[in-house]
Design a protein around this motif. Structure first.
Motif, PDB file in Angstrom:
ATOM      1  N   ARG A 122       0.252  17.981   0.737  1.00  0.00           N
ATOM      2  CA  ARG A 122       1.125  18.821  -0.088  1.00  0.00           C
ATOM      3  C   ARG A 122       1.019  20.280   0.333  1.00  0.00           C
ATOM      4  N   ALA A 123      -0.200  20.773   0.518  1.00  0.00           N
ATOM      5  CA  ALA A 123      -0.374  22.161   0.962  1.00  0.00           C
ATOM      6  C   ALA A 123       0.234  22.365   2.344  1.00  0.00           C
ATOM      7  N   PHE A 124       0.084  21.377   3.213  1.00  0.00           N
ATOM      8  CA  PHE A 124       0.666  21.463   4.553  1.00  0.00           C
ATOM      9  C   PHE A 124       2.190  21.545   4.480  1.00  0.00           C
ATOM     10  N   MET A 125       2.801  20.740   3.634  1.00  0.00           N
ATOM     11  CA  MET A 125       4.258  20.732   3.507  1.00  0.00           C
ATOM     12  C   MET A 125       4.765  22.038   2.901  1.00  0.00           C
ATOM     13  N   ASP A 126       4.043  22.556   1.918  1.00  0.00           N
ATOM     14  CA  ASP A 126       4.463  23.821   1.304  1.00  0.00           C
ATOM     15  C   ASP A 126       4.360  24.976   2.300  1.00  0.00           C
ATOM     16  N   ARG A 127       3.394  24.891   3.186  1.00  0.00           N
ATOM     17  CA  ARG A 127       3.170  25.992   4.116  1.00  0.00           C
ATOM     18  C   ARG A 127       4.086  25.920   5.335  1.00  0.00           C
ATOM     19  N   ASN A 128       4.392  24.712   5.800  1.00  0.00           N
ATOM     20  CA  ASN A 128       5.152  24.569   7.045  1.00  0.00           C
ATOM     21  C   ASN A 128       6.613  24.197   6.844  1.00  0.00           C
ATOM     22  N   GLY A 129       6.977  23.756   5.647  1.00  0.00           N
ATOM     23  CA  GLY A 129       8.365  23.366   5.437  1.00  0.00           C
ATOM     24  C   GLY A 129       8.673  22.046   6.111  1.00  0.00           C
ATOM     25  N   PRO A 130       9.972  21.699   6.258  1.00  0.00           N
ATOM     26  CA  PRO A 130      10.356  20.421   6.876  1.00  0.00           C
ATOM     27  C   PRO A 130       9.830  20.290   8.298  1.00  0.00           C
ATOM     28  N   CYS A 131       9.493  19.059   8.672  1.00  0.00           N
ATOM     29  CA  CYS A 131       8.982  18.764  10.011  1.00  0.00           C
ATOM     30  C   CYS A 131      10.084  18.101  10.842  1.00  0.00           C
ATOM     31  N   ASP A 132       9.925  18.139  12.145  1.00  0.00           N
ATOM     32  CA  ASP A 132      10.882  17.419  12.983  1.00  0.00           C
ATOM     33  C   ASP A 132      10.532  15.938  12.962  1.00  0.00           C
ATOM     34  N   VAL A 133      11.397  15.129  13.529  1.00  0.00           N
ATOM     35  CA  VAL A 133      11.244  13.686  13.420  1.00  0.00           C
ATOM     36  C   VAL A 133      10.015  13.189  14.169  1.00  0.00           C
ATOM     37  N   TRP A 134       9.624  13.828  15.282  1.00  0.00           N
ATOM     38  CA  TRP A 134       8.451  13.384  16.034  1.00  0.00           C
ATOM     39  C   TRP A 134       7.157  13.700  15.281  1.00  0.00           C
ATOM     40  N   GLN A 135       7.063  14.891  14.675  1.00  0.00           N
ATOM     41  CA  GLN A 135       5.878  15.223  13.890  1.00  0.00           C
ATOM     42  C   GLN A 135       5.794  14.329  12.658  1.00  0.00           C
ATOM     43  N   THR A 136       6.947  14.049  12.056  1.00  0.00           N
ATOM     44  CA  THR A 136       6.972  13.157  10.905  1.00  0.00           C
ATOM     45  C   THR A 136       6.491  11.758  11.276  1.00  0.00           C
ATOM     46  N   HIS A 137       6.951  11.272  12.422  1.00  0.00           N
ATOM     47  CA  HIS A 137       6.510   9.940  12.867  1.00  0.00           C
ATOM     48  C   HIS A 137       5.013   9.919  13.113  1.00  0.00           C
ATOM     49  N   ASP A 138       4.452  10.993  13.665  1.00  0.00           N
ATOM     50  CA  ASP A 138       3.011  11.055  13.913  1.00  0.00           C
ATOM     51  C   ASP A 138       2.230  10.992  12.600  1.00  0.00           C
ATOM     52  N   LEU A 139       2.683  11.758  11.595  1.00  0.00           N
ATOM     53  CA  LEU A 139       1.994  11.759  10.303  1.00  0.00           C
ATOM     54  C   LEU A 139       2.139  10.409   9.607  1.00  0.00           C
ATOM     55  N   LEU A 140       3.341   9.834   9.626  1.00  0.00           N
ATOM     56  CA  LEU A 140       3.545   8.543   8.979  1.00  0.00           C
ATOM     57  C   LEU A 140       2.723   7.450   9.655  1.00  0.00           C
ATOM     58  N   THR A 141       2.541   7.548  10.955  1.00  0.00           N
ATOM     59  CA  THR A 141       1.719   6.567  11.663  1.00  0.00           C
ATOM     60  C   THR A 141       0.275   6.631  11.194  1.00  0.00           C
TER      61      THR A 141
ATOM     62  N   PHE B 279       7.238   1.708   0.321  1.00  0.00           N
ATOM     63  CA  PHE B 279       8.256   2.542  -0.329  1.00  0.00           C
ATOM     64  C   PHE B 279       7.729   3.965  -0.511  1.00  0.00           C
ATOM     65  N   SER B 280       6.474   4.088  -0.964  1.00  0.00           N
ATOM     66  CA  SER B 280       5.879   5.422  -1.165  1.00  0.00           C
ATOM     67  C   SER B 280       5.763   6.168   0.156  1.00  0.00           C
ATOM     68  N   ILE B 281       5.397   5.464   1.214  1.00  0.00           N
ATOM     69  CA  ILE B 281       5.295   6.103   2.533  1.00  0.00           C
ATOM     70  C   ILE B 281       6.666   6.591   2.991  1.00  0.00           C
ATOM     71  N   ALA B 282       7.703   5.797   2.735  1.00  0.00           N
ATOM     72  CA  ALA B 282       9.056   6.196   3.131  1.00  0.00           C
ATOM     73  C   ALA B 282       9.527   7.420   2.352  1.00  0.00           C
ATOM     74  N   VAL B 283       9.163   7.522   1.076  1.00  0.00           N
ATOM     75  CA  VAL B 283       9.513   8.710   0.293  1.00  0.00           C
ATOM     76  C   VAL B 283       8.861   9.947   0.898  1.00  0.00           C
ATOM     77  N   ILE B 284       7.595   9.812   1.301  1.00  0.00           N
ATOM     78  CA  ILE B 284       6.907  10.933   1.950  1.00  0.00           C
ATOM     79  C   ILE B 284       7.594  11.281   3.264  1.00  0.00           C
ATOM     80  N   GLY B 285       7.998  10.274   4.024  1.00  0.00           N
ATOM     81  CA  GLY B 285       8.708  10.534   5.276  1.00  0.00           C
ATOM     82  C   GLY B 285      10.004  11.287   5.049  1.00  0.00           C
ATOM     83  N   PHE B 286      10.775  10.897   4.037  1.00  0.00           N
ATOM     84  CA  PHE B 286      12.025  11.596   3.718  1.00  0.00           C
ATOM     85  C   PHE B 286      11.741  13.047   3.334  1.00  0.00           C
ATOM     86  N   GLU B 287      10.675  13.261   2.547  1.00  0.00           N
ATOM     87  CA  GLU B 287      10.342  14.618   2.115  1.00  0.00           C
ATOM     88  C   GLU B 287       9.853  15.464   3.283  1.00  0.00           C
ATOM     89  N   LEU B 288       9.118  14.857   4.224  1.00  0.00           N
ATOM     90  CA  LEU B 288       8.678  15.595   5.405  1.00  0.00           C
ATOM     91  C   LEU B 288       9.872  16.053   6.247  1.00  0.00           C
TER      92      LEU B 288
END
Length: 711
Positions: free
Chosen positions: A501-520, A596-605
């Motif tokens: 949460r702190a990371f998302m608030d500080r960095n804003g939206p991520c690109d699709v490759w960074q999002t895939h890395d975090l979701l993995t 489902f929860s992981i996908a919600v986080i991915g959409f928010e990222l």
């Protein structure tokens, strides 16, 4: 064999034992279990007089010694008895001498000085000296008194608080038992020749020096010690022994109140089992554990049954007394809050309570019936430099309405996080139940020794999980707390980093490759739980920590449920924006729910906003409309969009049924290969079919020309 009634001699420790001659005419085994009751001299008034030590009862040293006389010598029974008596006598004398010397120097003996007096090195030295004297008594009596040789094995443990000092020589064994694991702590001093049993290579009285194994370790909660002779363990299958112990320990833990436990005959069961399997030797077992009340009788006798009959006659009188006691419940609750004491009376009886109280002062005064609730103390309001169970508070991480979190450090300099419920949760049985469950699940997933302590399992348990170390699994490590602790708290690893949460608030939206890395990384952590048949059910950015090395740690196991027992019927408590919609319906829950929860986080990222409101998830509508325009604005590849839309579908059958499948579909690298021109049949199917028809027509015309006769 004499029928000895086993009762818990110490308030913190309890024991059970059984010994039988078996098929031999004489029982050559000897044993001793004693609490080393220590006094100190107070000569401040000029005259020496004895006074009781001002220490907690559970800290009183408990000594258990087992000796098996070697049949090759002429008097094996005398040898084992001499070994036990000599070692016991000199250990008690050594502890008393150590205590008296410290009291004379410090002029006091309290809890703090108690820990300083009985340090590991001093206690280990006392044990070694006692064993050497026993060996001398057995060996030199042969040389100078011209008596028959005396030979005996020796296995023992000295328990001081939650520290265990093991000493052993010979081929008896000492086991460390828990519900999910059996570990042999002692070495078998034998010389093997091929596949035979082997010859005894070390024993008391065999030489001028003794081959003595000594180990010091901390006994954790829900762990037990078992000392047994070769006549027992050689005829017990380790798997069967583990199964029987697990069943007995589960019964022990599931007992709503320790005072209701009237029988613990596991030692006798093991001996009888070994006898039935053909053991021709004497059979002896000693079992030790910490946590039972001193009033518990571990075996029923005829006297107990007669007493029970008398108690039945007085039930009516007790009922009247109980009514008067019930009037004081509210007063007791207020006192508990003021003292920082937590009563588990508000937790239903079906909940397994793992840690009984060690302090009788925590129980309501004047209540002597068997329904006294187990109580804890909450380590709330701690300040920097305060100490608790050997941990020193280094910093206050957080204090909320539900919990208090501290950074603590042990004597070896290792850092941990200590988390305790706050006083406001004393009446919240649901939260306390989840708090206890979180620690139990965390320990079962961690199975890790305390940092800096030698491993007590000979096989790395993390190897079965497919990882080289548990720290790489993505799950927060939980560590056992000292078995003697009367406080309710979690002890976990300390992670330097920040929440997702702190990371998302500080960095804003991520690109699709960074999002895939975090979701993995998130998916790999959750998959560890799924492989253990567990559902996390509360996956959200606040429960994901990013370390400085870039790893992801999944925390907070309070909402975890079994994916097999199907006991996950309630929606998670907390932020409902990430909870799958089936938690509000009768639809089945499973891996797809965590996905489902992981996908919600991915959409928010990707977009910086959540796809649904909590009201949309709780509604009974047939469809959830994902705002795909936000994904288009962020130029998310079509394949990644399709993976998210599928994982966020209301219908559980439409979603991916495995996290790996979702991650593979979401991988943006797959869209690069799809950027090539589509096949012609997809781009213009009509043209393809027209072309096929044209070719067929030409072929038909050619065939007609060839085979039709010409005139």
């Amino acid at each position: 064999m004499r029928n000895i009634e086993n009762t818990a001699r110490g308030k913190g420790w309890w024991f059970d034992f059984h010994t039988m001659a078996g098929r031999k005419s004489e029982n050559q085994d000897s044993l001793c279990i004693t609490t080393c009751l220590l006094d100190y001299l107070d000569d401040s008034s000029g005259s020496a007089r004895q006074k009781n030590a001002i220490i907690k009862p559970e800290q009183l040293p408990v000594l258990a010694v087992l000796a098996d006389g070697v049949s090759a010598c002429q008097f094996p029974k005398q040898a084992s008895r001499l070994a036990v008596e000599t070692v016991t006598e000199h250990v008690i004398k050594g502890l008393f001498r150590l205590q008296r010397q410290a009291v004379v120097e410090a002029r006091q003996f309290d809890e703090q000085s108690f820990k300083a007096i009985f340090d590991d090195e001093s206690v280990a030295g006392i044990i070694k000296s006692a064993v050497i004297k026993a060996n001398d008594a057995m060996y030199f009596s042969q040389s100078y008194e011209r008596v028959a040789p005396l030979l005996s094995t020796l296995s023992g443990v000295l328990c001081i608080g939650d520290r265990v000092y093991l000493f052993h020589t010979g081929d008896s064994r000492i086991y460390r038992l828990s519900v999910d694991r059996t570990t042999v702590l002692s070495e078998d001093h034998r010389i093997h020749h091929g596949q035979d049993k082997g010859a005894l290579s070390a024993a008391l009285g065999a030489d001028t020096s003794v081959d003595l194994q000594q180990t010091v370790f901390t006994l954790h909660q829900n762990e037990y010690l078992a000392l047994m002779t070769d006549g027992v363990y050689e005829h017990l299958n380790p798997v069967d022994m583990q199964f029987e112990f697990s069943a007995a320990a589960t019964q022990l833990e599931n007992t709503p109140n320790w005072n209701l436990l009237k029988k613990w005959d596991l030692s006798e069961q093991f001996c009888r089992h070994a006898y039935e399997e053909g053991s021709n030797d004497n059979l002896t077992i000693i079992m030790l554990g910490m946590g039972l009340s001193s009033s518990i009788k571990l075996k029923n006798t005829r006297k107990d049954k007669d007493k029970d009959k008398d108690k039945d006659k007085d039930k009516d009188k007790d009922k009247d007394k109980d009514k008067d006691k019930d009037k004081d419940k509210d007063k007791d609750k207020d006192k508990d809050k003021d003292n920082g004491t937590l009563s588990l009376k508000n937790i239903d009886s079906s909940m397994s309570v793992d840690e009984p109280s060690q302090d009788s002062s925590l129980l309501p005064k004047g209540n002597n019936n068997s329904n006294v609730p187990v109580k804890y103390k909450l380590p709330t309001g701690l300040q920097v430099n305060d100490s608790i169970d050997g941990f020193e508070v280094k910093a206050i991480i957080a204090r909320t309405a539900r919990s208090e979190v501290y950074l603590v450090e042990d004597s070896a300099g290792h850092e941990y996080v200590l988390k305790s419920p706050s006083l406001r949760t004393v009446e919240d049985g649901e939260y306390l139940r989840s708090f206890l469950k979180e620690r139990k699940i965390g320990l079962s997933l961690s199975r890790h020794r305390r940092a800096g302590e030698p491993a007590y399992n000979q096989i790395d348990p993390t190897e079965s999980m497919g990882g080289s170390a548990l720290g790489e699994s993505g799950l927060l490590r939980y560590y056992p707390v000292p078995a003697s602790s009367t406080y309710l708290y979690h002890l976990t690893e300390y992670i330097e980093g920040e929440s997702l949460r702190a990371f998302m608030d500080r960095n804003g939206p991520c690109d699709v490759w960074q999002t895939h890395d975090l979701l993995t990384k998130i998916g790999m952590a959750v998959r560890v739980m799924h492989r253990n048949y567990l559902l996390h059910q509360d996956i959200k950015p606040e429960n994901l920590l990013l370390t400085k090395s870039g790893a992801v740690k999944l925390i907070d196991f309070g909402s975890v449920a079994s994916s097999i027992l199907k006991d996950n019927t309630r929606p998670p408590v907390g932020d409902l924006h990430y909870a799958a919609p089936e938690y509000y319906t009768d639809a089945p829950k499973g891996v797809h729910s965590d996905l489902f929860s992981i996908a919600v986080i991915g959409f928010e990222l990707l977009t910086g906003s959540r796809p649904f409101t909590s009201q949309m998830l709780m509604s009974a509508s047939d469809a959830l409309v994902v705002p795909s325009r936000l994904l288009n604005q962020k130029q998310v590849p079509a394949t990644s969009q399709q993976a998210l839309l599928r994982a966020l579908h209301r219908n559980t059958n439409v979603r991916h049924q495995a996290i790996g499948e979702f991650l593979q579909d979401f991988n943006p690298d797959h869209s690069a290969s799809l950027s090539d021109p589509e096949p012609l049949i997809k781009r213009n199917p009509l043209l393809v079919w027209h072309g096929i028809c044209l070719v067929q027509s030409v072929i038909i015309v050619l065939l007609l020309i060839k085979f039709l006769p010409t005139s």
